[in-house]
Scaffold this motif. Sequence first.
Motif, PDB file in Angstrom:
ATOM      1  N   GLN A   1      38.958  36.206  49.534  1.00 42.97           N
ATOM      2  CA  GLN A   1      39.191  35.644  48.202  1.00 42.97           C
ATOM      3  C   GLN A   1      37.949  34.915  47.712  1.00 42.97           C
ATOM      4  OE1 GLN A   1      42.913  33.509  47.520  1.00 42.97           O
ATOM      5  NE2 GLN A   1      43.882  34.616  49.205  1.00 42.97           N
ATOM      6  N   ARG A   2      37.340  34.123  48.598  1.00 39.55           N
ATOM      7  CA  ARG A   2      36.149  33.361  48.186  1.00 39.55           C
ATOM      8  C   ARG A   2      34.983  34.291  47.867  1.00 39.55           C
ATOM      9  NH1 ARG A   2      37.290  28.174  48.550  1.00 39.55           N
ATOM     10  NH2 ARG A   2      38.765  27.404  50.128  1.00 39.55           N
ATOM     11  N   ARG A   3      34.852  35.396  48.594  1.00 38.30           N
ATOM     12  CA  ARG A   3      33.784  36.362  48.324  1.00 38.30           C
ATOM     13  C   ARG A   3      33.988  36.993  46.941  1.00 38.30           C
ATOM     14  NH1 ARG A   3      32.493  41.650  48.430  1.00 38.30           N
ATOM     15  NH2 ARG A   3      34.636  42.316  48.812  1.00 38.30           N
ATOM     16  N   ILE A   4      35.222  37.352  46.630  1.00 38.35           N
ATOM     17  CA  ILE A   4      35.531  37.948  45.326  1.00 38.35           C
ATOM     18  C   ILE A   4      35.306  36.940  44.202  1.00 38.35           C
ATOM     19  CG2 ILE A   4      37.419  38.875  43.910  1.00 38.35           C
ATOM     20  CD1 ILE A   4      38.485  40.173  46.527  1.00 38.35           C
TER      21      ILE A   4
ATOM     22  N   TYR B   1      31.877  43.127  34.148  1.00 39.12           N
ATOM     23  CA  TYR B   1      32.753  42.123  34.755  1.00 39.12           C
ATOM     24  C   TYR B   1      34.178  42.650  34.858  1.00 39.12           C
ATOM     25  CZ  TYR B   1      36.121  38.308  34.742  1.00 39.12           C
ATOM     26  OH  TYR B   1      37.209  37.523  35.012  1.00 39.12           O
ATOM     27  N   GLU B   2      34.692  43.218  33.762  1.00 43.85           N
ATOM     28  CA  GLU B   2      36.061  43.722  33.753  1.00 43.85           C
ATOM     29  C   GLU B   2      36.234  44.861  34.749  1.00 43.85           C
ATOM     30  OE1 GLU B   2      36.648  44.720  29.663  1.00 43.85           O
ATOM     31  OE2 GLU B   2      36.866  42.616  29.026  1.00 43.85           O
ATOM     32  N   TYR B   3      35.222  45.735  34.847  1.00 46.70           N
ATOM     33  CA  TYR B   3      35.287  46.852  35.796  1.00 46.70           C
ATOM     34  C   TYR B   3      35.359  46.334  37.229  1.00 46.70           C
ATOM     35  CZ  TYR B   3      33.727  50.751  38.684  1.00 46.70           C
ATOM     36  OH  TYR B   3      33.624  51.700  39.668  1.00 46.70           O
ATOM     37  N   TYR B   4      34.445  45.437  37.588  1.00 44.35           N
ATOM     38  CA  TYR B   4      34.415  44.934  38.960  1.00 44.35           C
ATOM     39  C   TYR B   4      35.618  44.042  39.270  1.00 44.35           C
ATOM     40  CZ  TYR B   4      29.869  46.932  39.920  1.00 44.35           C
ATOM     41  OH  TYR B   4      28.855  47.807  40.130  1.00 44.35           O
ATOM     42  N   ARG B   5      36.073  43.284  38.276  1.00 45.68           N
ATOM     43  CA  ARG B   5      37.263  42.460  38.492  1.00 45.68           C
ATOM     44  C   ARG B   5      38.441  43.342  38.880  1.00 45.68           C
ATOM     45  NH1 ARG B   5      39.732  40.257  33.197  1.00 45.68           N
ATOM     46  NH2 ARG B   5      40.274  42.463  33.108  1.00 45.68           N
ATOM     47  N   ASP B   6      38.688  44.403  38.095  1.00 46.32           N
ATOM     48  CA  ASP B   6      39.833  45.259  38.366  1.00 46.32           C
ATOM     49  C   ASP B   6      39.643  46.069  39.639  1.00 46.32           C
ATOM     50  OD1 ASP B   6      41.142  44.269  36.141  1.00 46.32           O
ATOM     51  OD2 ASP B   6      40.318  45.802  34.834  1.00 46.32           O
ATOM     52  N   LYS B   7      38.392  46.451  39.942  1.00 41.20           N
ATOM     53  CA  LYS B   7      38.100  47.199  41.164  1.00 41.20           C
ATOM     54  C   LYS B   7      38.314  46.318  42.384  1.00 41.20           C
ATOM     55  CE  LYS B   7      36.372  51.324  42.260  1.00 41.20           C
ATOM     56  NZ  LYS B   7      37.081  52.547  41.910  1.00 41.20           N
ATOM     57  N   LEU B   8      37.802  45.098  42.330  1.00 37.25           N
ATOM     58  CA  LEU B   8      37.917  44.183  43.461  1.00 37.25           C
ATOM     59  C   LEU B   8      39.357  43.759  43.702  1.00 37.25           C
ATOM     60  CD1 LEU B   8      34.784  41.990  42.774  1.00 37.25           C
ATOM     61  CD2 LEU B   8      35.176  43.301  44.866  1.00 37.25           C
ATOM     62  N   LEU B   9      40.117  43.646  42.634  1.00 39.18           N
ATOM     63  CA  LEU B   9      41.488  43.169  42.776  1.00 39.18           C
ATOM     64  C   LEU B   9      42.491  44.292  43.020  1.00 39.18           C
ATOM     65  CD1 LEU B   9      41.447  40.438  40.023  1.00 39.18           C
ATOM     66  CD2 LEU B   9      41.233  40.136  42.494  1.00 39.18           C
ATOM     67  N   SER B  10      42.038  45.544  42.989  1.00 39.32           N
ATOM     68  CA  SER B  10      42.945  46.649  43.262  1.00 39.32           C
ATOM     69  C   SER B  10      42.983  46.974  44.740  1.00 39.32           C
ATOM     70  CB  SER B  10      42.523  47.898  42.487  1.00 39.32           C
ATOM     71  OG  SER B  10      41.334  48.435  43.045  1.00 39.32           O
ATOM     72  N   PHE B  11      41.934  46.559  45.490  1.00 35.26           N
ATOM     73  CA  PHE B  11      41.812  46.808  46.924  1.00 35.26           C
ATOM     74  C   PHE B  11      41.820  48.302  47.260  1.00 35.26           C
ATOM     75  CE2 PHE B  11      43.652  42.628  46.430  1.00 35.26           C
ATOM     76  CZ  PHE B  11      42.684  41.894  47.079  1.00 35.26           C
ATOM     77  N   LYS B  12      41.311  49.101  46.312  1.00 34.81           N
ATOM     78  CA  LYS B  12      41.185  50.529  46.568  1.00 34.81           C
ATOM     79  C   LYS B  12      39.700  50.875  46.661  1.00 34.81           C
ATOM     80  CE  LYS B  12      45.386  51.657  44.018  1.00 34.81           C
ATOM     81  NZ  LYS B  12      45.934  52.277  42.796  1.00 34.81           N
ATOM     82  N   GLU B  13      39.338  51.631  47.684  1.00 36.64           N
ATOM     83  CA  GLU B  13      37.973  52.107  47.872  1.00 36.64           C
ATOM     84  C   GLU B  13      36.953  50.988  47.838  1.00 36.64           C
ATOM     85  OE1 GLU B  13      37.392  56.196  45.936  1.00 36.64           O
ATOM     86  OE2 GLU B  13      38.710  55.122  44.553  1.00 36.64           O
ATOM     87  N   LEU B  14      37.316  49.836  48.464  1.00 38.02           N
ATOM     88  CA  LEU B  14      36.349  48.742  48.529  1.00 38.02           C
ATOM     89  C   LEU B  14      35.227  49.110  49.490  1.00 38.02           C
ATOM     90  CD1 LEU B  14      38.523  45.528  48.593  1.00 38.02           C
ATOM     91  CD2 LEU B  14      37.069  46.363  46.782  1.00 38.02           C
TER      92      LEU B  14
ATOM     93  N   TYR C   1      43.511  32.864  39.524  1.00 35.83           N
ATOM     94  CA  TYR C   1      43.192  32.954  38.094  1.00 35.83           C
ATOM     95  C   TYR C   1      42.669  34.347  37.745  1.00 35.83           C
ATOM     96  CZ  TYR C   1      40.731  32.393  33.698  1.00 35.83           C
ATOM     97  OH  TYR C   1      40.280  32.568  32.417  1.00 35.83           O
ATOM     98  N   HIS C   2      41.689  34.835  38.524  1.00 33.01           N
ATOM     99  CA  HIS C   2      41.145  36.177  38.264  1.00 33.01           C
ATOM    100  C   HIS C   2      42.223  37.244  38.434  1.00 33.01           C
ATOM    101  CE1 HIS C   2      36.996  35.025  37.693  1.00 33.01           C
ATOM    102  NE2 HIS C   2      36.931  34.431  38.867  1.00 33.01           N
TER     103      HIS C   2
END
Length: 201
Positions: A156-159, A188-201, A113-114
Amino acid sequence: MFGYAVVKFGDIASITRGASPRPIKRYITSSEQGINWIKIGDAGINTKYITQTAERITIEGAEKSRKVKKGDFILSNSMSFGRPYILQIDGCIHDGWLSISDFEDYFVPDYLYHLLSSDSLQNEMGKKASFGGAIQNLNAEIVRSLELQIPSIDEQRRIIDLLDKFEVICNDLQSGIPAEIEKRQKQYEYYRDKLLSFKEL
């Protein structure tokens, strides 16, 4: 379990367009034996679940439509373009919806969903569905062609845990003044897109 493999969505999920029995008025029923007829108006504002419908269709109408089940995702292909919803009911969808099912071996539903709500995928769907600057209907082939990264189920569960906490704050109008809520929404939008981009995690 699956690491960060990149796959086409259509290779790991069943993605199909709804169907409408016509004329629809002929198939609407008030009978308790009727099948839930899911329309965009049944999706609440700022919710990810569809829990009930205003109308039902006959069993005959259901046979001419697309059946969906609890736990499936549906995406609007016109109004609320590309917006995902998770079904908490069984029912039927018309041709204004796409259904997504059989993804559970790869995605936790709340994570998917996210992911589908992220700006990157929403923009990609919008670009692929546009022609000459005009928005066209989002079709099943566009959604099947989306390339998705699949992190481990634990990741996924952590995100999910992180994003759900932000979402609760954003949706709780009692938690602060509008400016604070807007600030949390942007976080929220910043972290959502950051977490889901898998870049520089």
